[in-house]
Design an enzyme around this catalytic site. Structure first.
Site, PDB file in Angstrom:
ATOM      1  N   CYS A  69       0.634  -1.758  -0.153  1.00 51.77           N
ATOM      2  CA  CYS A  69       0.195  -0.010   0.145  1.00 51.77           C
ATOM      3  C   CYS A  69       0.863   1.281  -0.247  1.00 51.77           C
ATOM      4  O   CYS A  69       2.008   0.976   0.265  1.00 51.77           O
ATOM      5  CB  CYS A  69      -0.922   0.126   1.408  1.00 51.77           C
ATOM      6  SG  CYS A  69      -1.785   1.043   0.920  1.00 51.77           S
ATOM      7  N   CYS A  73       0.748   4.730   6.975  1.00 53.27           N
ATOM      8  CA  CYS A  73      -0.065   4.748   8.590  1.00 53.27           C
ATOM      9  C   CYS A  73       0.624   3.789   9.465  1.00 53.27           C
ATOM     10  O   CYS A  73       0.846   2.672   8.878  1.00 53.27           O
ATOM     11  CB  CYS A  73      -1.255   3.957   8.225  1.00 53.27           C
ATOM     12  SG  CYS A  73      -2.381   4.401   6.771  1.00 53.27           S
ATOM     13  N   CYS A  76       0.347   0.031  10.117  1.00 49.05           N
ATOM     14  CA  CYS A  76      -0.356  -0.875   9.305  1.00 49.05           C
ATOM     15  C   CYS A  76       0.796  -1.596   8.548  1.00 49.05           C
ATOM     16  O   CYS A  76       1.587  -1.392   7.852  1.00 49.05           O
ATOM     17  CB  CYS A  76      -1.091  -0.358   8.091  1.00 49.05           C
ATOM     18  SG  CYS A  76      -2.032  -1.750   6.938  1.00 49.05           S
ATOM     19  N   CYS A 113     -16.874  -8.863   5.363  1.00 51.35           N
ATOM     20  CA  CYS A 113     -16.700  -7.510   5.187  1.00 51.35           C
ATOM     21  C   CYS A 113     -15.369  -7.970   4.153  1.00 51.35           C
ATOM     22  O   CYS A 113     -13.716  -8.760   4.984  1.00 51.35           O
ATOM     23  CB  CYS A 113     -16.171  -7.232   6.386  1.00 51.35           C
ATOM     24  SG  CYS A 113     -15.274  -5.511   6.137  1.00 51.35           S
ATOM     25  N   CYS A 144     -19.559  -5.718   3.310  1.00 53.55           N
ATOM     26  CA  CYS A 144     -19.104  -4.931   3.764  1.00 53.55           C
ATOM     27  C   CYS A 144     -17.614  -4.822   2.950  1.00 53.55           C
ATOM     28  O   CYS A 144     -17.167  -5.651   2.936  1.00 53.55           O
ATOM     29  CB  CYS A 144     -18.728  -4.586   5.120  1.00 53.55           C
ATOM     30  SG  CYS A 144     -18.036  -3.763   6.204  1.00 53.55           S
ATOM     31  N   CYS A 204     -19.738   2.056   9.207  1.00 54.02           N
ATOM     32  CA  CYS A 204     -18.901   1.611   9.342  1.00 54.02           C
ATOM     33  C   CYS A 204     -17.690   2.604   9.891  1.00 54.02           C
ATOM     34  O   CYS A 204     -16.646   2.800   9.108  1.00 54.02           O
ATOM     35  CB  CYS A 204     -18.308   0.068   8.707  1.00 54.02           C
ATOM     36  SG  CYS A 204     -17.625  -0.301  10.252  1.00 54.02           S
ATOM     37  N   ARG A 276     -17.955  -2.201  17.877  1.00 52.25           N
ATOM     38  CA  ARG A 276     -17.364  -3.933  17.525  1.00 52.25           C
ATOM     39  C   ARG A 276     -16.672  -3.596  18.321  1.00 52.25           C
ATOM     40  O   ARG A 276     -15.228  -3.228  18.188  1.00 52.25           O
ATOM     41  CB  ARG A 276     -17.102  -3.617  15.853  1.00 52.25           C
ATOM     42  CG  ARG A 276     -16.469  -5.722  16.040  1.00 52.25           C
ATOM     43  CD  ARG A 276     -16.339  -5.999  14.479  1.00 52.25           C
ATOM     44  NE  ARG A 276     -17.501  -5.500  13.823  1.00 52.25           N
ATOM     45  CZ  ARG A 276     -17.937  -4.590  13.399  1.00 52.25           C
ATOM     46  NH1 ARG A 276     -17.333  -4.182  12.047  1.00 52.25           N
ATOM     47  NH2 ARG A 276     -19.683  -4.658  12.282  1.00 52.25           N
TER      48      ARG A 276
HETATM   49  N1  SAM Z   1      -6.886   0.421   2.540  1.00 47.45           N
HETATM   50  C1  SAM Z   1      -8.485   1.217   3.694  1.00 47.45           C
HETATM   51  C2  SAM Z   1      -8.336   2.487   4.780  1.00 47.45           C
HETATM   52  O1  SAM Z   1      -7.027   2.219   5.078  1.00 47.45           O
HETATM   53  O2  SAM Z   1      -9.060   2.557   4.387  1.00 47.45           O
HETATM   54  C3  SAM Z   1      -8.511   0.087   3.950  1.00 47.45           C
HETATM   55  C4  SAM Z   1      -7.826  -0.946   4.832  1.00 47.45           C
HETATM   56  S1  SAM Z   1      -7.175  -1.002   6.294  1.00 47.45           S
HETATM   57  C5  SAM Z   1      -6.367  -2.442   6.608  1.00 47.45           C
HETATM   58  C6  SAM Z   1      -8.717  -0.915   7.564  1.00 47.45           C
HETATM   59  C7  SAM Z   1      -8.545  -0.041   8.767  1.00 47.45           C
HETATM   60  O3  SAM Z   1      -7.667  -1.764   9.891  1.00 47.45           O
HETATM   61  C8  SAM Z   1      -7.864   1.267   9.099  1.00 47.45           C
HETATM   62  O4  SAM Z   1      -8.251   2.177   8.817  1.00 47.45           O
HETATM   63  C9  SAM Z   1      -6.854   0.545  10.737  1.00 47.45           C
HETATM   64  O5  SAM Z   1      -8.468   1.059  10.997  1.00 47.45           O
HETATM   65  C10 SAM Z   1      -7.727  -1.262  10.595  1.00 47.45           C
HETATM   66  N2  SAM Z   1      -6.029  -1.604  11.119  1.00 47.45           N
HETATM   67  C11 SAM Z   1      -4.405  -2.066  10.196  1.00 47.45           C
HETATM   68  N3  SAM Z   1      -3.796  -2.319  10.730  1.00 47.45           N
HETATM   69  C12 SAM Z   1      -4.507  -2.291  12.908  1.00 47.45           C
HETATM   70  C13 SAM Z   1      -3.524  -2.483  13.485  1.00 47.45           C
HETATM   71  N4  SAM Z   1      -2.219  -3.330  13.348  1.00 47.45           N
HETATM   72  N5  SAM Z   1      -4.056  -2.655  14.156  1.00 47.45           N
HETATM   73  C14 SAM Z   1      -5.192  -2.130  14.908  1.00 47.45           C
HETATM   74  N6  SAM Z   1      -6.173  -2.044  13.418  1.00 47.45           N
HETATM   75  C15 SAM Z   1      -5.669  -1.724  12.444  1.00 47.45           C
HETATM   76  C1  DTB Z   2     -11.668  -2.084  11.388  1.00 44.57           C
HETATM   77  O1  DTB Z   2     -12.652  -1.246  11.813  1.00 44.57           O
HETATM   78  N1  DTB Z   2     -10.853  -2.660  11.815  1.00 44.57           N
HETATM   79  C2  DTB Z   2     -10.386  -4.322  11.237  1.00 44.57           C
HETATM   80  C3  DTB Z   2     -11.593  -3.938   9.405  1.00 44.57           C
HETATM   81  N2  DTB Z   2     -12.428  -2.163  10.283  1.00 44.57           N
HETATM   82  C4  DTB Z   2     -10.823  -3.950   8.241  1.00 44.57           C
HETATM   83  C5  DTB Z   2      -8.980  -4.633  10.846  1.00 44.57           C
HETATM   84  C6  DTB Z   2      -7.831  -4.588  11.206  1.00 44.57           C
HETATM   85  C7  DTB Z   2      -7.459  -5.145  10.916  1.00 44.57           C
HETATM   86  C8  DTB Z   2      -5.618  -5.100  11.920  1.00 44.57           C
HETATM   87  C9  DTB Z   2      -4.504  -5.358  11.202  1.00 44.57           C
HETATM   88  C10 DTB Z   2      -4.492  -6.778  10.085  1.00 44.57           C
HETATM   89  O2  DTB Z   2      -5.093  -7.657  10.201  1.00 44.57           O
HETATM   90  O3  DTB Z   2      -3.739  -6.328   8.972  1.00 44.57           O
HETATM   91 FE1  SF4 Z   3      -2.899   1.041   3.118  1.00 44.08          FE
HETATM   92 FE2  SF4 Z   3      -2.754   0.016   5.838  1.00 44.08          FE
HETATM   93 FE3  SF4 Z   3      -3.416   1.962   5.590  1.00 44.08          FE
HETATM   94 FE4  SF4 Z   3      -5.093   1.121   4.524  1.00 44.08          FE
HETATM   95  S1  SF4 Z   3      -4.208   1.536   6.357  1.00 44.08           S
HETATM   96  S2  SF4 Z   3      -4.794   3.186   3.966  1.00 44.08           S
HETATM   97  S3  SF4 Z   3      -4.004  -0.307   3.901  1.00 44.08           S
HETATM   98  S4  SF4 Z   3      -1.788   1.303   5.075  1.00 44.08           S
END
Ligand code: SAM
Ligand code: DTB
Ligand code: SF4
Length: 338
Positions: A69, A73, A76, A113, A144, A204, A276
């Site tokens: 990506c 973030c 992430c 989802c 979702c 959501c 949630r």
């Molecule tokens: N790329 C899209 C976005 O950022 O909206 C969708 C996928 S992103 C992985 C969805 C959500 O996963 C993020 O907004 C964040 O709240 C959650 N997330 C990602 N990494 C995480 C982590 N290490 N721990 C908890 N939540 C996480």
């Molecule tokens: C949300 O609030 N939590 C989910 C879903 N929406 C997409 C994602 C959590 C991701 C946790 C890190 C991972 O598994 O990559």
């Molecule tokens: Fe990309 Fe992860 Fe950020 Fe979503 S949360 S925009 S997957 S880096």
């Protein structure tokens, strides 16, 4: 102009939904500061007034496009900027997604989802995702997706394909957001949320705690969520999953009781929303999860994987819910609840 039209919308929805959208920060801080028992009692009382207290909604997650990506973030594992050892995967074929959805349904999930590691999707991606949405719906499940920022046209196309929910998190307070992400703004997030809401797709939207934010940041995140023109239909509260290679990997663990307080305050502020208990459950004891349900959480991610990290196995969750006398909401019950 935009602020004005938002205000009008807020007034309109306040009149329509009978819920508050004008919470002040000091009121929210006062809730966080209540003695724990008073806070949880109040949250559970609100919860009972709006929901069956012994029922949770269950969603299963699938990463339909993984890693690489462009965003930065800090939490992430899927950002291309951090070496987390994650294997990059292109957008999955539709039939494989539908197989995974059918399996999730068989395990008892009512909502599927699908998440993609994109800053924003390309138009050609949207057509494939639309086919996934239609296919999952045909299985009788709610749909979702979480795909990043959307244009008006993409939002319209997703709605047309039958999308029920769009996940797009604010993640933290506006102030702390810039410490966590530099490649997009809070306003970008709010703009996509507005598009989704106005297209008539359920929203959501929630956040992550345990990222080193302050008490005020958590209160401000909830203030942003509750004061949106409509409360999000689902509010995921994630505990940061600390992934090796990300900038937040060595963050101090958040006091579990602060996490429970965050759930309780979310429940009080947004009484009709599904709150949630989201990421981070593999590190939570059964007792802590029970406290979260007592504080008003009534939804979980179900199945052994979130997007790229682990989640409790389905059988373990069935046992935990059984010990607590909590039922998984069936699709029919959910539709009745609106
Ligand atoms: N790329 C899209 C976005 O950022 O909206 C969708 C996928 S992103 C992985 C969805 C959500 O996963 C993020 O907004 C964040 O709240 C959650 N997330 C990602 N990494 C995480 C982590 N290490 N721990 C908890 N939540 C996480
Ligand atoms: C949300 O609030 N939590 C989910 C879903 N929406 C997409 C994602 C959590 C991701 C946790 C890190 C991972 O598994 O990559
Ligand atoms: Fe990309 Fe992860 Fe950020 Fe979503 S949360 S925009 S997957 S880096």
């Amino acid at each position: 102009m935009r602020a004005e039209s938002c205000l009008n919308l807020a007034d309109k929805h306040r009149a329509e939904d009978g819920l508050r959208h004008d919470w002040r920060l000091d009121e929210i801080q006062a809730l966080f500061a209540l003695p724990f028992n008073d806070l949880v009692f109040r949250a559970q009382s609100v919860h009972r007034a709006y929901f069956d207290p012994n029922e949770v909604q269950v969603s299963s997650l699938l990463s339909i496009k993984t890693g690489a990506c462009s965003e930065d973030c800090a939490y992430c594992p899927q950002s291309a900027r951090y070496d987390t050892g994650l294997k990059r995967e292109e957008l999955m074929p539709v039939d494989e997604v539908l197989q995974a959805a059918a399996q999730a349904k068989q395990q008892g999930a009512s909502r599927f989802c699908m998440g993609a590691a994109w800053r924003s999707p390309k138009d050609r991606d949207i057509e494939k995702v639309a086919a996934m949405i239609a296919g999952v719906r045909a299985l009788g499940m709610e749909t979702c997706v979480t795909l990043g920022m959307l244009t008006d046209e993409q939002t319209r196309r997703l709605k047309e394909a039958g999308l029920d929910y769009y996940n797009h998190n604010l993640d933290t307070s506006e102030e702390y957001y810039s410490e966590i992400i530099s490649t997009r703004t809070y306003q970008d997030r709010l703009d996509t949320l507005e598009r989704v809401r106005e297209a008539g797709i359920h929203v959501c939207c929630g956040g992550i705690v345990g990222m080193g934010e302050s008490d005020d940041d958590r209160a401000k995140l909830l203030q942003e969520l509750v004061n949106l023109p409509q409360h999000p239909d689902s509010v995921p509260i994630n505990m940061l999953v600390r992934v090796e290679g990300t900038p937040l990997a060595d963050n101090e663990k958040l006091d579990p009781l602060v996490f429970v307080r965050t759930i309780a305050v979310a429940r009080i502020l947004m009484p009709r929303s599904r709150v949630r208990l989201s990421a981070g459950r593999t590190e939570m004891s059964d007792e802590m999860q029970a406290l979260c349900f007592l504080a008003g959480a009534n939804s979980i991610f179900y199945g052994e994987k979130l997007l790229t990290t682990g989640n409790p196995i389905a059988e373990g969750d069935r046992q935990l819910l059984g010990r607590l006398g909590i039922r998984m909401a069936g699709l029919t019950a959910q539709l009745l609840n609106g």
